[in-house]
Design a protein around this motif. Structure first.
Motif, PDB file in Angstrom:
ATOM      1  N   UNK A   1      62.504  27.267  62.989  1.00  0.00           N
ATOM      2  CA  UNK A   1      63.607  26.376  63.374  1.00  0.00           C
ATOM      3  C   UNK A   1      64.304  26.760  64.671  1.00  0.00           C
ATOM      4  N   UNK A   2      64.083  27.999  65.178  1.00  0.00           N
ATOM      5  CA  UNK A   2      64.680  28.369  66.460  1.00  0.00           C
ATOM      6  C   UNK A   2      64.211  27.436  67.560  1.00  0.00           C
ATOM      7  N   UNK A   3      62.954  27.022  67.513  1.00  0.00           N
ATOM      8  CA  UNK A   3      62.454  26.008  68.425  1.00  0.00           C
ATOM      9  C   UNK A   3      62.630  26.338  69.891  1.00  0.00           C
ATOM     10  N   UNK A   4      62.316  27.566  70.306  1.00  0.00           N
ATOM     11  CA  UNK A   4      62.452  27.945  71.708  1.00  0.00           C
ATOM     12  C   UNK A   4      61.195  27.561  72.459  1.00  0.00           C
ATOM     13  N   UNK A   5      61.354  26.834  73.565  1.00  0.00           N
ATOM     14  CA  UNK A   5      60.222  26.473  74.406  1.00  0.00           C
ATOM     15  C   UNK A   5      59.891  27.601  75.371  1.00  0.00           C
ATOM     16  N   UNK A   6      58.620  27.824  75.601  1.00  0.00           N
ATOM     17  CA  UNK A   6      58.132  28.722  76.636  1.00  0.00           C
ATOM     18  C   UNK A   6      57.088  27.987  77.454  1.00  0.00           C
ATOM     19  N   UNK A   7      56.878  28.449  78.687  1.00  0.00           N
ATOM     20  CA  UNK A   7      55.948  27.759  79.568  1.00  0.00           C
ATOM     21  C   UNK A   7      55.101  28.757  80.343  1.00  0.00           C
ATOM     22  N   UNK A   8      53.889  28.336  80.646  1.00  0.00           N
ATOM     23  CA  UNK A   8      52.953  29.094  81.468  1.00  0.00           C
ATOM     24  C   UNK A   8      52.467  28.195  82.588  1.00  0.00           C
ATOM     25  N   UNK A   9      51.906  28.780  83.631  1.00  0.00           N
ATOM     26  CA  UNK A   9      51.429  27.973  84.752  1.00  0.00           C
ATOM     27  C   UNK A   9      50.087  28.482  85.244  1.00  0.00           C
ATOM     28  N   UNK A  10      49.361  27.583  85.914  1.00  0.00           N
ATOM     29  CA  UNK A  10      48.096  27.935  86.546  1.00  0.00           C
ATOM     30  C   UNK A  10      47.906  27.050  87.763  1.00  0.00           C
ATOM     31  N   UNK A  11      47.230  27.589  88.767  1.00  0.00           N
ATOM     32  CA  UNK A  11      46.888  26.793  89.942  1.00  0.00           C
ATOM     33  C   UNK A  11      45.539  26.128  89.820  1.00  0.00           C
ATOM     34  N   UNK A  12      44.827  26.409  88.716  1.00  0.00           N
ATOM     35  CA  UNK A  12      43.487  25.863  88.531  1.00  0.00           C
ATOM     36  C   UNK A  12      43.267  25.628  87.049  1.00  0.00           C
ATOM     37  N   UNK A  13      43.397  24.388  86.619  1.00  0.00           N
ATOM     38  CA  UNK A  13      43.274  24.067  85.203  1.00  0.00           C
ATOM     39  C   UNK A  13      41.891  24.424  84.672  1.00  0.00           C
ATOM     40  N   UNK A  14      40.888  24.317  85.513  1.00  0.00           N
ATOM     41  CA  UNK A  14      39.522  24.593  85.063  1.00  0.00           C
ATOM     42  C   UNK A  14      39.296  26.073  84.778  1.00  0.00           C
ATOM     43  N   UNK A  15      40.168  26.952  85.303  1.00  0.00           N
ATOM     44  CA  UNK A  15      39.996  28.389  85.083  1.00  0.00           C
ATOM     45  C   UNK A  15      40.387  28.786  83.664  1.00  0.00           C
ATOM     46  N   UNK A  16      41.327  28.083  83.068  1.00  0.00           N
ATOM     47  CA  UNK A  16      41.729  28.376  81.694  1.00  0.00           C
ATOM     48  C   UNK A  16      42.523  29.646  81.527  1.00  0.00           C
ATOM     49  N   UNK A  17      43.135  30.145  82.604  1.00  0.00           N
ATOM     50  CA  UNK A  17      43.976  31.342  82.530  1.00  0.00           C
ATOM     51  C   UNK A  17      45.385  30.976  82.984  1.00  0.00           C
ATOM     52  N   UNK A  18      46.397  31.671  82.425  1.00  0.00           N
ATOM     53  CA  UNK A  18      47.783  31.274  82.601  1.00  0.00           C
ATOM     54  C   UNK A  18      48.672  32.474  82.836  1.00  0.00           C
ATOM     55  N   UNK A  19      49.772  32.258  83.573  1.00  0.00           N
ATOM     56  CA  UNK A  19      50.816  33.263  83.733  1.00  0.00           C
ATOM     57  C   UNK A  19      52.146  32.647  83.290  1.00  0.00           C
TER      58      UNK A  19
END
Length: 466
Positions: free
Chosen positions: A276-294
């Motif tokens: 229920x805390x429902x905290x959003x987190x986000x990651x980003x990538x410069x290349x969706x095809x790479x499948x890796x995130x920061x």
């Protein structure tokens, strides 16, 4: 059967954005969100649909809530964070709302049929509304998706140009005995074709989220063992997706959504904690095809208060203005710490401090910013849940006291907003009667102190939002 993944949280939902504002939406992004191509160049803002919960469930409300954003990062709840529509059939409540702009430019809203957290409740239906402008909601109905003894969770829709129909994907337990992602096809969201298994990698998966037509590839992100994982396919055919990405999570994470930045090639992947805390987190990538995130810095985004598992749709500047005019913006604000962006200014036992979001009572973090009691060019912080009380300093510590009408109280409760000492796009607050001192946190407690070091400046910098 229950929607629960073994040894994990219940399935729920998705959809939050992170992107720059007022830049025309790229056509690939418009397609991934199911938008009408003719309108793709006109989008300038975003609308979010969500429901609300909080740690002690004081904010639990299973109606349709809306928020808007001009950049997809900082969100403004509409209608004072109250629902704008509520189901009138089935469970009489919703979870996991999703907004789709149809090919004719109008909207359809889909949601899970569940009022609360009774995970044993089984509904083969989803809630559906039509809307021309998200200011009125018409044609409410429930759409039956299957005859199985299982749920229809976390619905999302997309336009399948090859079929000339909309696909509705959702989580359910099929004959295999574990959660898979199903699909039904529809032309009108009134009736739907037979259910098919859309994605079954052989283990429990829920909360599917699609980005369609990204350089000829379609991406499906989903929850696997409380992490977010991606699969891809060059077609939208059921059974054609193959897992490829590295997993990301922040604790127990679910409800993924993929969004492309409007200002760059960056993609964002959003996830929600399952509790229920429902905290959003986000990651980003410069290349969706790479499948890796920061990980994306929490300074860059603020979710609507108590929001859970959202649906996002790009909208035009006119639609944005009309939504604000129709529903209004909050009469209150929240203040986020600069160097602890997961913490917000609140009162607890009438002491001022910063605590980690989310918490109850959640109104402890809501403030009405009124003209300064001692100087109208300044500001005073009036408590929302204790409106006779204001944040003031006493022996340099901040606390919530009843306004006694004295000039001393008025001065102690008045502050002057300045450009943020650590970041000029944020805010700092200088004491009215001790003008060399600023509101800052120290060991999470709020006080007024002189500011000299870089750490002091960060402690004294806040974001004023919702």
């Amino acid at each position: 059967m229950s929607a629960r993944t073994p040894a994990g949280p219940p399935p729920s939902r998705r959809r939050f954005l992170g992107m720059a504002a007022t830049v025309p939406l790229a056509s690939a992004t418009a397609l991934s969100l199911g938008a009408a191509p003719a309108e793709a160049a006109t989008y300038a803002a975003y609308v979010m649909a969500y429901f609300t919960e909080s740690p002690d469930m004081l904010a639990a409300n299973y109606g349709l809530h809306l928020a808007v954003s001009t950049d997809g990062l900082e969100w403004t709840p509409l209608h004072q964070n109250a629902p704008v529509a509520t189901p009138t059939a089935g469970s009489l409540g919703l979870r996991d709302p999703f907004v789709l702009r149809k090919q004719d430019g109008t909207f359809v809203v889909l949601a899970t049929d569940l009022n609360g957290t009774d995970w044993s409740y089984v509904s083969q239906y989803i809630h559906v509304w039509d809307s021309t402008d998200l200011r009125t909601f018409t044609g409410y109905r429930r759409l039956k998706l299957h005859d199985l003894n299982t749920h229809a969770w976390a619905p999302e829709s997309y336009w399948d140009a090859g079929r000339g129909q909309y696909g509705v994907i959702y989580s359910a337990v099929d004959a295999s005995g574990h959660n898979v992602i199903m699909v039904n096809y529809t032309s009108d969201f009134v009736t739907a074709g037979s259910p098919q298994v859309f994605f079954d990698p052989g283990y429990d998966v829920i909360d599917g989220d699609l980005a369609v037509g990204v350089n000829g590839v379609n991406y499906l992100y989903f929850k696997k063992n409380s992490t977010l994982v991606g699969a891809r396919s060059t077609s939208l055919d059921p059974g054609s997706f193959t897992e490829f990405s590295t997993a990301v999570s922040h604790g127990g994470t679910e409800a993924p959504t993929l969004v492309k930045s409007l200002a760059s090639a960056t993609y964002y992947l959003w996830g929600d904690t399952w509790d229920p805390n429902g905290v959003f987190y986000a990651w980003q990538t410069g290349d969706l095809s790479a499948g890796t995130w920061t990980a994306l810095d929490q300074k860059r985004y603020t979710q609507p208060l108590n929001s859970k598992h959202c649906g996002i749709q790009p909208i035009t500047a006119t639609e944005y203005a009309n939504l604000v005019a129709q529903w209004g913006t909050p009469a209150w604000n929240r203040l986020k710490s600069y160097n602890y962006p997961g913490r917000y200014v609140r009162h607890s036992d009438f002491a001022g401090r910063i605590d980690a979001y989310a918490f109850d009572p959640y109104p402890d973090s809501q403030w009405t910013l009124v003209p300064g009691l001692a100087d109208s060019t300044g500001v005073s912080f009036q408590s929302v849940n204790y409106p006779t009380r204001y944040l003031r300093h006493y022996d340099y510590a901040l606390r919530l006291d009843v306004n006694d009408g004295t000039s001393t109280f008025a001065q102690d409760a008045t502050f002057h907003r300045t450009a943020g000492l650590a970041d000029s796009t944020w805010a700092s607050f200088r004491s009215h009667n001790y003008p060399t001192r600023y509101i800052r946190h120290s060991d999470y407690a709020l006080r007024i102190d002189p500011v000299s070091t870089a750490t002091d400046q960060q402690d004294a910098t806040f974001h004023v939002g919702y």
